[in-house]
Design a protein around this motif. Sequence first.
Motif, PDB file in Angstrom:
ATOM      1  N   LYS A 165       0.182  17.927 -18.724  1.00 44.60           N
ATOM      2  CA  LYS A 165      -0.830  18.903 -19.147  1.00 44.60           C
ATOM      3  C   LYS A 165      -0.191  20.252 -19.487  1.00 44.60           C
ATOM      4  O   LYS A 165      -0.667  20.973 -20.362  1.00 44.60           O
ATOM      5  CB  LYS A 165      -1.887  19.081 -18.049  1.00 44.60           C
ATOM      6  N   SER A 166       0.896  20.549 -18.804  1.00 44.90           N
ATOM      7  CA  SER A 166       1.536  21.841 -19.073  1.00 44.90           C
ATOM      8  C   SER A 166       2.230  21.858 -20.429  1.00 44.90           C
ATOM      9  O   SER A 166       2.426  22.904 -21.028  1.00 44.90           O
ATOM     10  CB  SER A 166       2.549  22.168 -17.973  1.00 44.90           C
ATOM     11  N   LEU A 167       2.604  20.686 -20.919  1.00 51.48           N
ATOM     12  CA  LEU A 167       3.320  20.644 -22.200  1.00 51.48           C
ATOM     13  C   LEU A 167       2.428  20.195 -23.357  1.00 51.48           C
ATOM     14  O   LEU A 167       2.672  20.564 -24.513  1.00 51.48           O
ATOM     15  CB  LEU A 167       4.538  19.714 -22.083  1.00 51.48           C
ATOM     16  N   ALA A 168       1.401  19.399 -23.038  1.00 51.56           N
ATOM     17  CA  ALA A 168       0.503  18.912 -24.100  1.00 51.56           C
ATOM     18  C   ALA A 168      -0.516  20.005 -24.378  1.00 51.56           C
ATOM     19  O   ALA A 168      -1.621  20.004 -23.862  1.00 51.56           O
ATOM     20  CB  ALA A 168      -0.190  17.636 -23.651  1.00 51.56           C
ATOM     21  N   VAL A 169      -0.096  20.937 -25.201  1.00 51.50           N
ATOM     22  CA  VAL A 169      -0.982  22.071 -25.470  1.00 51.50           C
ATOM     23  C   VAL A 169      -1.319  22.106 -26.950  1.00 51.50           C
ATOM     24  O   VAL A 169      -0.558  21.632 -27.798  1.00 51.50           O
ATOM     25  CB  VAL A 169      -0.335  23.409 -25.055  1.00 51.50           C
ATOM     26  N   GLY A 170      -2.467  22.674 -27.222  1.00 56.73           N
ATOM     27  CA  GLY A 170      -2.850  22.895 -28.608  1.00 56.73           C
ATOM     28  C   GLY A 170      -2.564  24.337 -28.953  1.00 56.73           C
ATOM     29  O   GLY A 170      -2.503  25.209 -28.094  1.00 56.73           O
TER      30      GLY A 170
ATOM     31  N   TRP B  60       0.830  -1.208   0.000  1.00 61.85           N
ATOM     32  CA  TRP B  60       0.000   0.000   0.000  1.00 61.85           C
ATOM     33  C   TRP B  60       0.863   1.257   0.000  1.00 61.85           C
ATOM     34  O   TRP B  60       0.490   2.278  -0.572  1.00 61.85           O
ATOM     35  CB  TRP B  60      -0.946  -0.003   1.218  1.00 61.85           C
ATOM     36  N   LEU B  61       2.006   1.170   0.662  1.00 58.62           N
ATOM     37  CA  LEU B  61       2.884   2.340   0.663  1.00 58.62           C
ATOM     38  C   LEU B  61       3.379   2.631  -0.760  1.00 58.62           C
ATOM     39  O   LEU B  61       3.346   3.773  -1.226  1.00 58.62           O
ATOM     40  CB  LEU B  61       4.077   2.108   1.608  1.00 58.62           C
ATOM     41  N   GLU B  62       3.813   1.598  -1.462  1.00 56.59           N
ATOM     42  CA  GLU B  62       4.277   1.830  -2.841  1.00 56.59           C
ATOM     43  C   GLU B  62       3.136   2.314  -3.726  1.00 56.59           C
ATOM     44  O   GLU B  62       3.328   3.162  -4.605  1.00 56.59           O
ATOM     45  CB  GLU B  62       4.911   0.554  -3.411  1.00 56.59           C
ATOM     46  N   GLN B  63       1.943   1.794  -3.484  1.00 56.61           N
ATOM     47  CA  GLN B  63       0.804   2.228  -4.293  1.00 56.61           C
ATOM     48  C   GLN B  63       0.442   3.688  -3.993  1.00 56.61           C
ATOM     49  O   GLN B  63      -0.040   4.402  -4.871  1.00 56.61           O
ATOM     50  CB  GLN B  63      -0.392   1.304  -4.055  1.00 56.61           C
ATOM     51  N   SER B  64       0.687   4.114  -2.776  1.00 50.70           N
ATOM     52  CA  SER B  64       0.454   5.522  -2.430  1.00 50.70           C
ATOM     53  C   SER B  64       1.447   6.421  -3.153  1.00 50.70           C
ATOM     54  O   SER B  64       1.104   7.501  -3.642  1.00 50.70           O
ATOM     55  CB  SER B  64       0.591   5.729  -0.918  1.00 50.70           C
ATOM     56  N   VAL B  65       2.695   5.950  -3.210  1.00 45.84           N
ATOM     57  CA  VAL B  65       3.704   6.714  -3.946  1.00 45.84           C
ATOM     58  C   VAL B  65       3.304   6.804  -5.421  1.00 45.84           C
ATOM     59  O   VAL B  65       3.409   7.851  -6.064  1.00 45.84           O
ATOM     60  CB  VAL B  65       5.092   6.049  -3.829  1.00 45.84           C
ATOM     61  N   CYS B  66       2.793   5.700  -5.935  1.00 47.65           N
ATOM     62  CA  CYS B  66       2.377   5.666  -7.334  1.00 47.65           C
ATOM     63  C   CYS B  66       1.328   6.742  -7.615  1.00 47.65           C
ATOM     64  O   CYS B  66       1.388   7.449  -8.623  1.00 47.65           O
ATOM     65  CB  CYS B  66       1.842   4.277  -7.679  1.00 47.65           C
ATOM     66  N   ARG B  67       0.351   6.864  -6.719  1.00 47.33           N
ATOM     67  CA  ARG B  67      -0.703   7.878  -6.911  1.00 47.33           C
ATOM     68  C   ARG B  67      -0.092   9.270  -7.054  1.00 47.33           C
ATOM     69  O   ARG B  67      -0.474  10.058  -7.910  1.00 47.33           O
ATOM     70  CB  ARG B  67      -1.658   7.871  -5.712  1.00 47.33           C
ATOM     71  N   GLU B  68       0.877   9.558  -6.207  1.00 46.32           N
ATOM     72  CA  GLU B  68       1.486  10.891  -6.247  1.00 46.32           C
ATOM     73  C   GLU B  68       2.353  11.060  -7.499  1.00 46.32           C
ATOM     74  O   GLU B  68       2.399  12.142  -8.083  1.00 46.32           O
ATOM     75  CB  GLU B  68       2.306  11.135  -4.976  1.00 46.32           C
ATOM     76  N   ALA B  69       3.028   9.997  -7.898  1.00 51.02           N
ATOM     77  CA  ALA B  69       3.835  10.082  -9.130  1.00 51.02           C
ATOM     78  C   ALA B  69       2.916  10.326 -10.331  1.00 51.02           C
ATOM     79  O   ALA B  69       3.230  11.124 -11.220  1.00 51.02           O
ATOM     80  CB  ALA B  69       4.644   8.804  -9.323  1.00 51.02           C
ATOM     81  N   LEU B  70       1.757   9.664 -10.324  1.00 50.59           N
ATOM     82  CA  LEU B  70       0.798   9.874 -11.416  1.00 50.59           C
ATOM     83  C   LEU B  70       0.284  11.312 -11.399  1.00 50.59           C
ATOM     84  O   LEU B  70       0.185  11.964 -12.440  1.00 50.59           O
ATOM     85  CB  LEU B  70      -0.386   8.906 -11.292  1.00 50.59           C
ATOM     86  N   ARG B  71      -0.054  11.786 -10.222  1.00 49.47           N
ATOM     87  CA  ARG B  71      -0.583  13.150 -10.104  1.00 49.47           C
ATOM     88  C   ARG B  71       0.428  14.169 -10.628  1.00 49.47           C
ATOM     89  O   ARG B  71       0.097  15.025 -11.453  1.00 49.47           O
ATOM     90  CB  ARG B  71      -0.916  13.447  -8.630  1.00 49.47           C
ATOM     91  N   LEU B  72       1.672  14.033 -10.172  1.00 49.46           N
ATOM     92  CA  LEU B  72       2.693  15.005 -10.566  1.00 49.46           C
ATOM     93  C   LEU B  72       3.028  14.895 -12.056  1.00 49.46           C
ATOM     94  O   LEU B  72       3.221  15.901 -12.739  1.00 49.46           O
ATOM     95  CB  LEU B  72       3.963  14.795  -9.726  1.00 49.46           C
ATOM     96  N   SER B  73       3.079  13.674 -12.557  1.00 47.51           N
ATOM     97  CA  SER B  73       3.450  13.524 -13.966  1.00 47.51           C
ATOM     98  C   SER B  73       2.327  13.989 -14.885  1.00 47.51           C
ATOM     99  O   SER B  73       2.583  14.497 -15.974  1.00 47.51           O
ATOM    100  CB  SER B  73       3.868  12.085 -14.284  1.00 47.51           C
ATOM    101  N   LEU B  74       1.075  13.854 -14.439  1.00 44.27           N
ATOM    102  CA  LEU B  74      -0.025  14.369 -15.272  1.00 44.27           C
ATOM    103  C   LEU B  74      -0.003  15.905 -15.288  1.00 44.27           C
ATOM    104  O   LEU B  74      -0.229  16.523 -16.331  1.00 44.27           O
ATOM    105  CB  LEU B  74      -1.384  13.864 -14.772  1.00 44.27           C
ATOM    106  N   GLU B  75       0.301  16.498 -14.152  1.00 49.48           N
ATOM    107  CA  GLU B  75       0.428  17.969 -14.118  1.00 49.48           C
ATOM    108  C   GLU B  75       1.473  18.422 -15.128  1.00 49.48           C
ATOM    109  O   GLU B  75       1.269  19.356 -15.892  1.00 49.48           O
ATOM    110  CB  GLU B  75       0.882  18.438 -12.723  1.00 49.48           C
ATOM    111  N   HIS B  76       2.593  17.717 -15.126  1.00 43.25           N
ATOM    112  CA  HIS B  76       3.679  18.043 -16.053  1.00 43.25           C
ATOM    113  C   HIS B  76       3.211  17.864 -17.495  1.00 43.25           C
ATOM    114  O   HIS B  76       3.440  18.715 -18.357  1.00 43.25           O
ATOM    115  CB  HIS B  76       4.883  17.141 -15.735  1.00 43.25           C
TER     116      HIS B  76
END
Lengths: 373, 597
Positions: free
Chosen positions: B388-393, B370-386
Amino acid sequence: MKNVLTPGLQVLKSTKLKKIRELPIKGSVLVKVGDLVNGKQDVCRADLPGDLRILRIPERMGIEVEEVLAGLKIKEGQSIQQGDVICEHSGLFGLLKTTYDSPNTGIVEFITKKTGNIGLRLPSKPLSLNAYVDGKVVSIVEEKSVEIEVSGSYIQGIFGVGGEKYGKLKVIAEANEKLSLDHLDNDIEGCILVGGKLPDFNFLLQAEKAGAIGLIAASITEIPLKTYLGYDLGLAVTGDEDIAISIIITEGFGDLNFSKRVYDLLKNLDGKMASINGATQVRAGAIRPEVLVSGDFSIESDVDSRKVTFESGLVVGQSIRIVRVPYFGERGEIVEMPNKKEVIDSGAKARILRAKLESGEVVTVPRVNVEIV
Amino acid sequence: MITSKEDLTTVLVTDCGSTTTKALLFEKTKSGWRQTFRGEAPTTVEKPVADVTVGALNAFKEIEELSGRSILKDKDFKTPAQKKEGIDLYLSTSSAGGGLQMLVCGVVKHITTESAERAALGAGGIVLDAVSADDGREDFERVEKIRHLKPDIVLLCGGVDGGSTVHVIEMAETILAAAPRPRFGNTLQLPVIYAGNKNVAKEVEEILSEIAKVLMVENLRPTVDKENLGPAREAIHEFFLSHVMSHSPGYNKLLAWSPVPVMPTPAAVGDIMRTYAEKNNLNTLCVDIGGATTDVFSVFKNKVGEFIFNRTVSANLGMSYSIANVLIEAGVENISRWLPSDVKDSEVKDRLRNKMIRPSSIPQTKNDLWLEQSVCREALRLSLEHHKSLAVGLSGVTQQRGIASIFSQTSNRYELVDQMKLDMVIGSGGVLSHAPERLGAALMMIDGFSLMGLTEIAVDSIFMMPHLGVLSSVHPEAAEEIFLNDCMVRICHSIVPVYKEKATKKLNLARVFVNHKEVGIVIKNKIQRVDIPEGQVCEIRVEPLQKSVDLGNGQGEKISKTITVAEYGLILDGRNRPIRNTKNELQNEIYKELGLL
């Protein structure tokens, strides 16, 4: 993954190994084959080319490129001294003269006509490379590198910070003691401290003030490491830290005790000169921090254990240490290596092994959660 | 080797990753093309072995043992395939040794440099640094930074055609001053691709020819409102093969094994994903969360209805080598909030750092998992933020864009990725693909990506997408067949209303109908699962019960869609977005509800 690369940190009482000391550019080799060298001795030297500094003159003088080119007092290839006039410009019908003086001594490498910028090559810097280890020069590549053979003890840690250091090993604590200021005495200048676990920041600071150059401890926690480094370490890629004490951790993070084998060997080496390097790179083919003590110790093994580990993998009868909860730090011997994957407590299916711990208990653990010892 | 797709029956494909080399056997069976056997071994591109083929051969051996098929004779392939012997074709992708590491340099951060980043990322590269004239750094700082990088390739651009010249030349001078050395090949000249203002191409070449092998291509930003990434991308691939792969340890042998060029792993993933998304008309998001990095791929329609492909790499967000970096970037409290029980901060930190220094180890207990899966959630959150900032039209103009690019756009930037409009999310990488419970993987993506509206969630069963991407270059039909049958595991559909907290007083948020029959109600701050027989094609309709509730069509509007029901039916998630107030007690309830405890 039958041929899993199980990390087996090397703990060799006596071995032979070679270290290559290589210049980043062509230079000169200061020793010859057969020479005996010590860790502090310079073995190679080179002149590193100076940095190329771009002088953006139009921007600095606030004039057009053409005006810069018209006012240049230097040519490509010319050596100039700091303070020499590079460009002179007359404004307001010659009433106002402005100049741009060279901020450095160097050679004018290029002048770009489109931009008016100048590339100034700064003077070269001497670079000396020491032997790092006590040993014998066994081969040299002219103008480039020296290969030094070392006979002695070799120990790898799991993680470290700080670069190469050469000094006397001084055991200051028992294997399982929490390090405190009481472990520091006045006689640690130039020493590599050995023993204990969980140094705090104050300990590191006082050890540094007293002149220690290295620490080999069982474990550490985040805060003292972060405070000592001045930043938080997110990646295990280390070795370039600008710190006075290179730190080598043999077991990991948290309250962990020294592996007996490692501590006993280090204790036997108390008082000897050692070469240590905290450089760590945790990737495939990882670089782990190392302790190297040259000397004529009884030959226990002359084998590259990493090679053996890679080629043979895990086998029944092998001594291992478990590196993950719930058995973190426990040692044992492999008693069974089932071929098929099994479901472990987390619910995942994994290749496992069964090991008999020192307590006599037989436990099941994923194969990737063990280290060969 | 056979390359004609009609004659192929047995194809062996490897993906040489930074940690593991994964070999898959694809065979034409009575039930069509299937992935049949899998072998893996540690990648051996680095010392002490320093030969990538050793790891590949070890992986082949495992396939031989498992399948009973004899593939090799004296380290050579037996071809063509017979009944229980040999293969027809060998293919490979590679991200070993840190992948394709690039430095991009431009003039204006949000125009040319950003385009260069998209070109590099789309071609499968990792961007070590993006340098631009307006990046706020002093000259010496840029020189210092570049000097310490060891890029495989530099992509230099800047200035629209006929535009800025001085800044482009100055950027070339900066590279000259820094004189970065390539990572591989001591005698190799640094490969530099120039894709900037064509009017100064000659000057740039003159400046850099002393330290680099310069390749000139068309300007990747010929005008402010146009992007033309294709030529730069092709040049990157050319250099990747001729200068990077061929100088990496053992790759000469690997390249000789295959008649088809070795592809960068992310480019291969992008190929198969884009093909699938376009064919099925789906806004799709895919993530590959590895040990060191997290790659996010998206195929989203732009404002004129074209599918636009984007890829980003979050270089230091990963589940092993970079796990402590996720801890630093997210903060321990953000990781701990996803745990179903309280764990001391100090323990979380120590455990994650121990994973960092022993990256191959895996969780043995549920708590550790569960600890690793919690880290995964945060890695997903941060990488999606990144991402979205570059995937622009660049809004307005219809243009062409290939997998890595080829398109042109106007200069008004807007985010392409909108979770409300996301149809499908595919997760891959060990923590998602090998999660003991598929629902656990789905929950990580629901939480980490903060999914909204109606979204189908799937995982790549064993991270097969790179293999299928390179296979699709030879046999696209076989690749698609395997993708649908063996690669993609459809887990569930999530239904997530978004609402204004203060205006939404009642607990019941929306009613869910399947084929006109009510199957559940989405309740504020609750997660429920609705079981529906897998494979059923049905019409799903969700009706808001309060005016402030948005399901994707605007506040108070219902949504309906025809779906094929996945293995775990529907997940009704009543937690508002963004998820802020998650606590261990609530996580515990959610885990219980979904049967994960």
